[in-house]
Motif scaffolding. Structure first.
Motif, PDB file in Angstrom:
ATOM      1  N   THR A   4     -10.389  -3.012  -2.777  1.00 45.02           N
ATOM      2  CA  THR A   4     -10.532  -1.817  -1.956  1.00 45.02           C
ATOM      3  C   THR A   4     -11.128  -0.678  -2.773  1.00 45.02           C
TER       4      THR A   4
ATOM      5  N   ARG B  78      -5.309 -15.147   1.780  1.00 45.51           N
ATOM      6  CA  ARG B  78      -4.817 -13.786   2.006  1.00 45.51           C
ATOM      7  C   ARG B  78      -5.958 -12.777   1.891  1.00 45.51           C
TER       8      ARG B  78
ATOM      9  N   ASP C 172      -3.627  -6.819  -3.707  1.00 44.52           N
ATOM     10  CA  ASP C 172      -4.172  -6.240  -2.484  1.00 44.52           C
ATOM     11  C   ASP C 172      -5.202  -5.150  -2.762  1.00 44.52           C
TER      12      ASP C 172
ATOM     13  N   ASP D  21      -8.506 -13.074   4.938  1.00 44.57           N
ATOM     14  CA  ASP D  21      -8.048 -12.453   6.188  1.00 44.57           C
ATOM     15  C   ASP D  21      -8.284 -10.949   6.217  1.00 44.57           C
ATOM     16  N   ARG D  22      -8.547 -10.340   5.085  1.00 43.40           N
ATOM     17  CA  ARG D  22      -8.755  -8.893   5.016  1.00 43.40           C
ATOM     18  C   ARG D  22     -10.192  -8.539   4.648  1.00 43.40           C
TER      19      ARG D  22
ATOM     20  N   THR E  11       0.802  -1.103   0.000  1.00 41.75           N
ATOM     21  CA  THR E  11       0.000   0.000   0.000  1.00 41.75           C
ATOM     22  C   THR E  11       0.830   1.141   0.000  1.00 41.75           C
TER      23      THR E  11
ATOM     24  N   GLN F 252     -15.999   2.188   3.122  1.00 46.73           N
ATOM     25  CA  GLN F 252     -14.663   2.601   2.672  1.00 46.73           C
ATOM     26  C   GLN F 252     -14.854   3.479   1.441  1.00 46.73           C
TER      27      GLN F 252
ATOM     28  N   GLU G 288     -14.588  -5.873  14.139  1.00 52.96           N
ATOM     29  CA  GLU G 288     -13.350  -5.429  13.509  1.00 52.96           C
ATOM     30  C   GLU G 288     -13.670  -4.200  12.672  1.00 52.96           C
TER      31      GLU G 288
ATOM     32  N   ARG H  87      -7.144  -1.223   4.265  1.00 54.94           N
ATOM     33  CA  ARG H  87      -6.789  -2.498   3.634  1.00 54.94           C
ATOM     34  C   ARG H  87      -7.973  -3.460   3.531  1.00 54.94           C
ATOM     35  N   THR H  88      -9.090  -3.127   4.149  1.00 55.00           N
ATOM     36  CA  THR H  88     -10.258  -4.006   4.098  1.00 55.00           C
ATOM     37  C   THR H  88     -10.722  -4.186   2.660  1.00 55.00           C
ATOM     38  N   MET H  89     -11.069  -5.427   2.315  1.00 55.70           N
ATOM     39  CA  MET H  89     -11.552  -5.727   0.971  1.00 55.70           C
ATOM     40  C   MET H  89     -13.063  -5.950   0.979  1.00 55.70           C
TER      41      MET H  89
ATOM     42  N   THR I  43     -10.652  -0.735   7.730  1.00 56.38           N
ATOM     43  CA  THR I  43      -9.383  -0.036   7.548  1.00 56.38           C
ATOM     44  C   THR I  43      -9.187   0.238   6.058  1.00 56.38           C
TER      45      THR I  43
END
Length: 379
Positions: free
Chosen positions: A277, A231, A222, A234-235, A14, A49, A73, A78-80, A76
């Motif tokens: 994102t 991966r 990402d 987890d986001r 990022t 977002q 949670e 980075r959240t997808m 952020t």
């Protein structure tokens, strides 16, 4: 069942550069922060977002709410999120790139690429698929395939889907080329064509990845992806829909998914292929519509030109929306628990993207996006 983009289309028909600090002559961050809070507050703790981009630079970004409600949670950068039918715009740009390079011909019947495996292939063209004029009925409502999707009795969120599983729901097109009718099935067929001409699913994935990275080196896995990987899981934000008793249903857990539910995005769902994102979607639209780094100017003009059959100005994977007194070119999307909206003001080169992990009849992403588009003012 609302599938990718139908809700948003009906209603609208990022390494990140830091946003500039607010000064006496630049109150954009303050305006955008206030607009986000005001518009999003009506949706409680929904995860949001959002980003505004101009000429490849992030001029503002914002986030609020819960990516996962329990245990909580926060969202952020980075959240997808699932893009849903916003993906149609991203896929259409790639299809037009393939046309520019001579890999496909927009007006050639798709039988030249997929043979007769798809009904109507000797008549339907890629242009028809891109403009929703192919006439394919909705496979999600077809008795042969509807039980494969929630709440159908054959739905399994852990079983990967294949094109062969969806094929029984693809029926003969109705008067292809004659009328505009928003068609998720048409984009699934488009995905099949692009996969075949690329040399298979992995080759298509690689070709699309190269296409994005040439436009902007920041557009990695990402930021925009069609892969349902650990991966990504987890986001990932969970998607939520309201139940009759006023509580929210977590789509990730409601049907026993052990990872990302396999119908949310990825192949063969070319009608809602991507997740990522707000930055990823924003950089893509900015590269396409503002910086001219994806397609030739003449191709972009062809892309945004309304199809003659379209009553709402739909072109090829994109449509105009008026907000804040200006016309924005983009697309929205909606699928269980997720809502998206993105658009570029072609006159100013400003792109605004909103992703939300809650889907209600009020279309949260559309509502918030309009507030932000208006607040963007004369940035």
């Amino acid at each position: 069942m609302i599938r990718y983009g139908v809700l948003a289309l009906v209603i609208a028909m990022t390494s990140v550069l830091a946003p500039p600090a607010a000064t006496a002559g630049n109150d954009l961050p303050r305006r955008m922060d206030a607009a986000l809070e005001r518009a999003a507050a009506r949706f409680g703790d929904a995860g949001v977002q959002a980003v505004a981009i101009r000429d490849g630079r992030v001029i503002w970004s914002g986030r609020r709410g819960a990516a996962i409600v329990e245990p909580r949670e926060p969202v952020t950068d980075r959240t997808m999120f699932v893009y849903a039918s916003l993906s149609k715009l991203l896929l259409a740009a790639f299809a037009l790139h393939q046309a520019e390079t001579g890999v496909i011909d927009l007006d050639r019947p798709i039988a030249g690429y997929v043979g007769d495996e798809v009904p109507g292939a000797r008549v339907v063209t890629i242009r028809m698929l891109l403009t929703h004029t192919s006439g394919y009925p909705d496979l999600y409502a077809d008795p042969a395939t509807a039980p494969l999707f929630p709440p159908g009795d054959r739905y399994d969120p852990n079983r990967p889907y294949t094109f062969e599983m969806l094929a029984p729901g693809i029926k003969e097109p109705v008067e292809p080329g004659r009328h505009f009718a928003y068609s998720n099935t048409g984009y699934i067929v488009l995905g099949r064509v692009l996969t075949e001409v690329s040399g298979g699913a992995q080759a298509f994935d690689n070709a699309y990845r190269r296409f994005l990275r040439r436009a902007d080196h920041r557009l990695g896995e990402d930021q925009v992806t069609l892969r349902r990987s650990r991966r990504a899981f987890d986001r990932f934000a969970h998607g939520y829909t309201p139940k009759d008793n006023g509580t929210l249903e977590d789509f990730f857990t409601a049907y026993g998914a052990t990872g990302i539910p396999t119908d949310l995005y990825g192949q063969p769902f070319a009608d809602g292929l991507f997740a990522g994102t707000a930055l990823g979607a924003g950089l893509t639209l900015d590269a396409l519509f503002a910086r001219g780094r994806m397609l030739r100017p003449a191709t972009v003009r062809q892309m945004i030109a309304p199809a003659p059959q379209s009553p709402g100005g739909y072109g090829m994977g994109t449509y105009p929306t008026v907000a804040g007194g200006r016309t924005w070119q983009g697309h929205g999307g909606a699928y269980i628990g997720f809502n998206s909206m993105a658009g570029t003001d072609l006159g100013r080169g400003v792109t605004v993207v909103v992703l939300v992990n809650q889907l209600t009849p009020d279309a949260p992403a559309e509502t918030i996006w309009r507030a932000l588009a208006e607040a963007s003012g004369h940035s």
